[in-house]
Design a protein around this motif. Structure first.
Motif, PDB file in Angstrom:
ATOM      1  N   THR A  73       0.802  -1.228   0.000  1.00  0.00           N
ATOM      2  CA  THR A  73       0.000   0.000   0.000  1.00  0.00           C
ATOM      3  C   THR A  73       0.831   1.273   0.000  1.00  0.00           C
TER       4      THR A  73
ATOM      5  N   ALA B 252       7.974  -3.771   7.437  1.00  0.00           N
ATOM      6  CA  ALA B 252       7.445  -3.465   6.098  1.00  0.00           C
ATOM      7  C   ALA B 252       6.568  -2.221   6.204  1.00  0.00           C
TER       8      ALA B 252
ATOM      9  N   LEU C   3       8.201   1.581   3.105  1.00  0.00           N
ATOM     10  CA  LEU C   3       9.642   1.883   3.158  1.00  0.00           C
ATOM     11  C   LEU C   3      10.123   2.258   1.759  1.00  0.00           C
TER      12      LEU C   3
END
Ligand SMILES: O=C(O)c1ccccc1NCC(=O)[C@H](O)[C@H](O)COP(=O)(O)O
Length: 209
Positions: A142, A163, A166
């Motif tokens: 997303t 996660a 990034l």
């Protein structure tokens, strides 16, 4: 630190990213994703990859049978469960596929005591944890970030991936707050969903040296 690039759909890009130094590639095995790849496509991409790289299939509420079949055809080394899979399901999967790394992903809004309790319930059922950002309508990829300051005190007994949103531009900032065992990126290193940009991965790796 493990570096996992998720949402590989093209052999050439996967090979380039592996050769740059990523330690793991993720393949989205959830048909509703724009990054979806079938087991046969993973098998084809695999031909172009070094044997040493981790190859992780990402599933959302898939059946044991579907996961096992994809692992076999795609020659995967790990599975990432990114949906609402229960600790019991994860345990059964690990018994069924003992040589395959099992990663449970959690889509987190805030790292509340309730969320920490939920994560703790998986500690004896999986090998690795992954924290991703919550999105109301999408399972993953997303580009939304977690609150890294919230995660500074996250010290689980299992190895874990950070996660969620990034990028090469924000990775140093994130790692000033958080000390994960690995990082996982998707939209931050692509041109469009499923179309990875090896130059962005190169830039990412430069930020990590
Ligand atoms: O990427 C997808 O399309 C996807 C679809 C369904 C389940 C999981 C998915 N991605 C999982 C990942 O491991 C991503 O790398 C993770 O969500 C981070 O994505 P991003 O915020 O774009 O870096």
């Amino acid at each position: 630190m493990r570096i996992k690039i998720c949402g590989i759909t093209q052999a050439e890009q996967g090979a380039a990213i592996a050769n740059l130094g990523a330690t793991a590639l993720g393949f989205i095995c959830s048909p509703s994703s724009p990054r979806y790849v079938r087991a046969e496509q993973i098998a084809n991409i695999r031909e172009y990859l070094p044997a040493s790289i981790d190859r992780i299939g990402v599933f959302v509420n898939a059946s044991m049978e579907e996961i096992s079949k994809t692992v076999e055809i795609g020659d995967l080394t790990g599975v990432q469960l990114h949906g609402d899979e229960s600790p019991e399901f994860c345990q059964q999967l690990r018994q069924h596929l003992p040589d395959i790394e099992s990663i449970k992903a959690f889509r987190v809004r805030h790292l509340s005591p309730e969320v920490l309790n939920t994560i703790a319930a998986y500690q004896s059922s999986v090998d690795t944890l992954l924290l991703d950002a919550y999105h109301p309508t999408q399972w993953g990829g997303t580009g939304h970030t977690l609150n890294w300051q919230d995660l500074a005190s996250f010290l689980p007994p299992l190895p874990w991936f950070l996660a969620g949103g990034l990028t090469p531009e924000n990775i140093q900032h994130a790692l000033q707050h958080v000390s994960p065992d690995g990082i996982d990126l998707s939209s931050g290193v692509e041109r469009a969903p499923g179309n990875k940009d090896p130059n962005k991965v190169k830039y990412l790796l430069e930020q990590l040296t």
